[in-house]
Design a protein around this motif. Structure first.
Motif, PDB file in Angstrom:
ATOM      1  N   MET A   1      94.096  88.311  43.753  1.00 37.44           N
ATOM      2  CA  MET A   1      93.654  88.256  42.353  1.00 37.44           C
ATOM      3  C   MET A   1      94.272  89.441  41.598  1.00 37.44           C
ATOM      4  SD  MET A   1      89.768  88.423  40.819  1.00 37.44           S
ATOM      5  CE  MET A   1      89.273  86.935  41.689  1.00 37.44           C
ATOM      6  N   ALA A   2      94.834  89.174  40.428  1.00 38.09           N
ATOM      7  CA  ALA A   2      95.446  90.230  39.632  1.00 38.09           C
ATOM      8  C   ALA A   2      94.381  91.167  39.097  1.00 38.09           C
ATOM      9  CB  ALA A   2      96.234  89.602  38.490  1.00 38.09           C
ATOM     10  N   GLY A   3      94.823  92.396  38.760  1.00 38.15           N
ATOM     11  CA  GLY A   3      93.913  93.368  38.182  1.00 38.15           C
ATOM     12  C   GLY A   3      93.454  92.937  36.802  1.00 38.15           C
ATOM     13  N   VAL A   4      92.271  93.407  36.431  1.00 36.84           N
ATOM     14  CA  VAL A   4      91.739  93.085  35.107  1.00 36.84           C
ATOM     15  C   VAL A   4      91.184  94.361  34.495  1.00 36.84           C
ATOM     16  CG1 VAL A   4      91.170  90.708  35.707  1.00 36.84           C
ATOM     17  CG2 VAL A   4      89.469  92.490  36.064  1.00 36.84           C
ATOM     18  N   ASP A   5      91.240  94.410  33.164  1.00 41.48           N
ATOM     19  CA  ASP A   5      90.630  95.519  32.423  1.00 41.48           C
ATOM     20  C   ASP A   5      89.276  95.057  31.900  1.00 41.48           C
ATOM     21  OD1 ASP A   5      92.840  97.059  32.879  1.00 41.48           O
ATOM     22  OD2 ASP A   5      93.674  96.855  30.863  1.00 41.48           O
ATOM     23  N   VAL A   6      88.268  95.892  32.087  1.00 42.67           N
ATOM     24  CA  VAL A   6      86.942  95.597  31.558  1.00 42.67           C
ATOM     25  C   VAL A   6      86.496  96.768  30.699  1.00 42.67           C
ATOM     26  CG1 VAL A   6      86.314  94.140  33.513  1.00 42.67           C
ATOM     27  CG2 VAL A   6      85.743  96.568  33.564  1.00 42.67           C
ATOM     28  N   GLU A   7      85.635  96.452  29.728  1.00 39.46           N
ATOM     29  CA  GLU A   7      85.086  97.506  28.880  1.00 39.46           C
ATOM     30  C   GLU A   7      83.584  97.611  29.139  1.00 39.46           C
ATOM     31  OE1 GLU A   7      84.453  98.326  24.174  1.00 39.46           O
ATOM     32  OE2 GLU A   7      86.528  97.943  24.825  1.00 39.46           O
ATOM     33  N   ILE A   8      83.141  98.818  29.423  1.00 46.44           N
ATOM     34  CA  ILE A   8      81.734  99.075  29.697  1.00 46.44           C
ATOM     35  C   ILE A   8      81.294 100.250  28.836  1.00 46.44           C
ATOM     36  CG2 ILE A   8      80.037  99.775  31.433  1.00 46.44           C
ATOM     37  CD1 ILE A   8      81.842  98.497  33.533  1.00 46.44           C
ATOM     38  N   GLU A   9      80.399  99.972  27.902  1.00 49.39           N
ATOM     39  CA  GLU A   9      79.847 101.012  27.032  1.00 49.39           C
ATOM     40  C   GLU A   9      80.956 101.850  26.404  1.00 49.39           C
ATOM     41  OE1 GLU A   9      77.151 103.046  29.632  1.00 49.39           O
ATOM     42  OE2 GLU A   9      75.659 101.439  29.574  1.00 49.39           O
ATOM     43  N   GLY A  10      82.015 101.175  25.970  1.00 46.82           N
ATOM     44  CA  GLY A  10      83.106 101.850  25.277  1.00 46.82           C
ATOM     45  C   GLY A  10      84.172 102.434  26.174  1.00 46.82           C
ATOM     46  N   ARG A  11      84.012 102.322  27.479  1.00 48.19           N
ATOM     47  CA  ARG A  11      85.011 102.824  28.431  1.00 48.19           C
ATOM     48  C   ARG A  11      85.817 101.645  28.962  1.00 48.19           C
ATOM     49  NH1 ARG A  11      84.034 108.147  27.195  1.00 48.19           N
ATOM     50  NH2 ARG A  11      82.124 108.945  28.168  1.00 48.19           N
ATOM     51  N   THR A  12      87.115 101.804  29.067  1.00 43.86           N
ATOM     52  CA  THR A  12      87.975 100.766  29.634  1.00 43.86           C
ATOM     53  C   THR A  12      88.336 101.148  31.058  1.00 43.86           C
ATOM     54  OG1 THR A  12      88.883 100.200  27.465  1.00 43.86           O
ATOM     55  CG2 THR A  12      90.136  99.502  29.408  1.00 43.86           C
ATOM     56  N   ASN A  17      92.211  94.170  42.988  1.00 37.26           N
ATOM     57  CA  ASN A  17      91.893  93.588  44.302  1.00 37.26           C
ATOM     58  C   ASN A  17      90.450  93.095  44.371  1.00 37.26           C
ATOM     59  OD1 ASN A  17      94.507  94.265  45.353  1.00 37.26           O
ATOM     60  ND2 ASN A  17      93.777  96.368  45.632  1.00 37.26           N
ATOM     61  N   LEU A  18      90.011  92.425  43.337  1.00 38.88           N
ATOM     62  CA  LEU A  18      88.599  92.051  43.245  1.00 38.88           C
ATOM     63  C   LEU A  18      88.172  91.041  44.307  1.00 38.88           C
ATOM     64  CD1 LEU A  18      88.175  91.881  39.372  1.00 38.88           C
ATOM     65  CD2 LEU A  18      87.358  93.649  40.928  1.00 38.88           C
ATOM     66  N   ASP A  19      89.096  90.279  44.831  1.00 34.89           N
ATOM     67  CA  ASP A  19      88.728  89.289  45.842  1.00 34.89           C
ATOM     68  C   ASP A  19      88.829  89.832  47.261  1.00 34.89           C
ATOM     69  OD1 ASP A  19      91.464  89.499  45.835  1.00 34.89           O
ATOM     70  OD2 ASP A  19      91.858  87.338  45.882  1.00 34.89           O
ATOM     71  N   LYS A  20      89.126  91.119  47.406  1.00 31.49           N
ATOM     72  CA  LYS A  20      89.257  91.707  48.736  1.00 31.49           C
ATOM     73  C   LYS A  20      87.897  91.752  49.426  1.00 31.49           C
ATOM     74  CE  LYS A  20      91.434  95.551  51.157  1.00 31.49           C
ATOM     75  NZ  LYS A  20      92.267  96.762  51.001  1.00 31.49           N
ATOM     76  N   VAL A  21      87.832  91.263  50.648  1.00 33.70           N
ATOM     77  CA  VAL A  21      86.579  91.274  51.409  1.00 33.70           C
ATOM     78  C   VAL A  21      86.385  92.659  52.021  1.00 33.70           C
ATOM     79  CG1 VAL A  21      85.341  90.281  53.368  1.00 33.70           C
ATOM     80  CG2 VAL A  21      86.693  88.799  51.875  1.00 33.70           C
ATOM     81  N   LEU A  22      85.255  93.295  51.693  1.00 27.71           N
ATOM     82  CA  LEU A  22      84.979  94.640  52.196  1.00 27.71           C
ATOM     83  C   LEU A  22      83.936  94.659  53.303  1.00 27.71           C
ATOM     84  CD1 LEU A  22      85.024  96.786  48.911  1.00 27.71           C
ATOM     85  CD2 LEU A  22      86.853  96.431  50.587  1.00 27.71           C
ATOM     86  N   TYR A  23      83.156  93.589  53.418  1.00 34.03           N
ATOM     87  CA  TYR A  23      82.133  93.499  54.466  1.00 34.03           C
ATOM     88  C   TYR A  23      82.408  92.279  55.327  1.00 34.03           C
ATOM     89  CZ  TYR A  23      79.142  96.953  52.087  1.00 34.03           C
ATOM     90  OH  TYR A  23      78.629  98.095  51.524  1.00 34.03           O
TER      91      TYR A  23
END
Length: 299
Positions: A1-12, A17-23
């Motif tokens: 999955m490609a990287g994505v930019d998100v905005e949280i409380e004014g921070r970008t 690697n959001l689909d990477k399995v960590l557990y």
């Protein structure tokens, strides 16, 4: 999955690697980040202003991971740092997590475990709480930890103190005794925790030890009083743990501790369960931040 930019409380924040399995259970990095964002309102008060140590698992919890004390230079400019216990070169600038965006940034680095000192960074010599870390030596488990915690509660009651428990998210249980007074010291906290642990050791010699040596610990609960040292950290409330499933260091009630000691329930909670608990009960650990207590004076 490609990287994505998100905005949280004014921070970008750039997430990758959001689909990477960590557990091994299949829990992904995206799910880690989602949990950290959603738990932030109750977790951050227990983190803010503290010099945090990360334990990062970029290749998942089946690897050893690594501790990171020094906040990385590539952090966003809005992630604050705090000067904390250092090395021979002096103090170390640790990461601070004071807002939701910083929690999400940590999650994006696979900082699954957040370890916090008892003191805030603006007054490192004054612990805000005392901690009893109940560490079970197999075949002892969390039920035996709960039995010992109930005994410690009786000792605390006798000197007018209260404690609040949380699971470690791994094998054990921890009890925090809030202090929140400027007269508190790490040395006094450690001495008191050891003294109480030794009371339990005398009461339950086959079940409890305060001796750190591994040879003394099989089948017993090690009351780790040394966690109150100036340079030590303890897994933070609501932090994930690097286990096969995304278990969490979870605040629990004394009724639950009693039920676990009786063998009626197992105190083990995953991220989804913790979010449900917070929705239902709020922050069960909030009193640790506000209750003011003085340790008894020796003698």
């Amino acid at each position: 999955m490609a990287g994505v930019d998100v905005e949280i409380e004014g921070r970008t924040i750039s997430l990758s690697n959001l689909d990477k399995v960590l557990y091994p259970s299949g829990f992904t990095k995206s799910q880690v980040i989602d949990y950290m964002a959603r738990i932030a309102p109750v977790a951050i008060p227990h983190l803010t202003g503290r010099a945090l140590t990360f334990k990062r698992f970029p290749d998942g919890t089946e690897t050893n991971g690594f501790f990171e004390k020094r906040c990385p230079g590539h952090r966003p400019p809005w992630v604050d740092v705090a000067l904390g216990p250092g090395d021979r070169k002096g103090g170390i600038e640790y990461c601070r997590i004071d807002e939701t965006a910083a929690m999400v940034w940590a999650g994006n680095m696979a900082a699954l475990e957040l370890h916090a000192p008892m003191a805030c960074a603006d007054d490192l010599d004054v612990p805000r709480a005392l901690v009893f870390d109940f560490d079970p030596g197999a075949p002892a488990a969390i039920a035996e930890c709960c039995t010992v915690a109930l005994g410690v509660r009786e000792v605390l009651d006798s000197v007018g103190l209260q404690g609040w428990c949380k699971t470690s998210g791994s094998k054990g249980l921890q009890m925090y005794v809030p202090l929140n007074t400027p007269s508190a010291t790490h040395e006094a906290a450690a001495d008191f925790a050891l003294a109480v642990g030794q009371v339990m050791e005398r009461q339950l010699p086959k079940q409890v030890t305060t001796i750190m040596a591994k040879a003394e610990r099989p089948g017993k609960i090690f009351v780790d009083w040394s966690q109150n040292a100036f340079h030590k950290t303890t897994i933070a409330p609501y932090s994930l743990r690097a286990r096969p499933e995304p278990t969490v260091s979870t605040p629990v009630t004394w009724d639950e501790v009693e039920s676990c000691a009786d063998g009626d329930i197992e105190l083990r909670f995953t991220s989804d369960q913790v979010l449900e608990r917070v929705d239902a009960h709020g922050d069960l650990f909030e009193p640790v931040l506000t209750v003011e207590q003085e340790l008894p004076t020796p003698g």
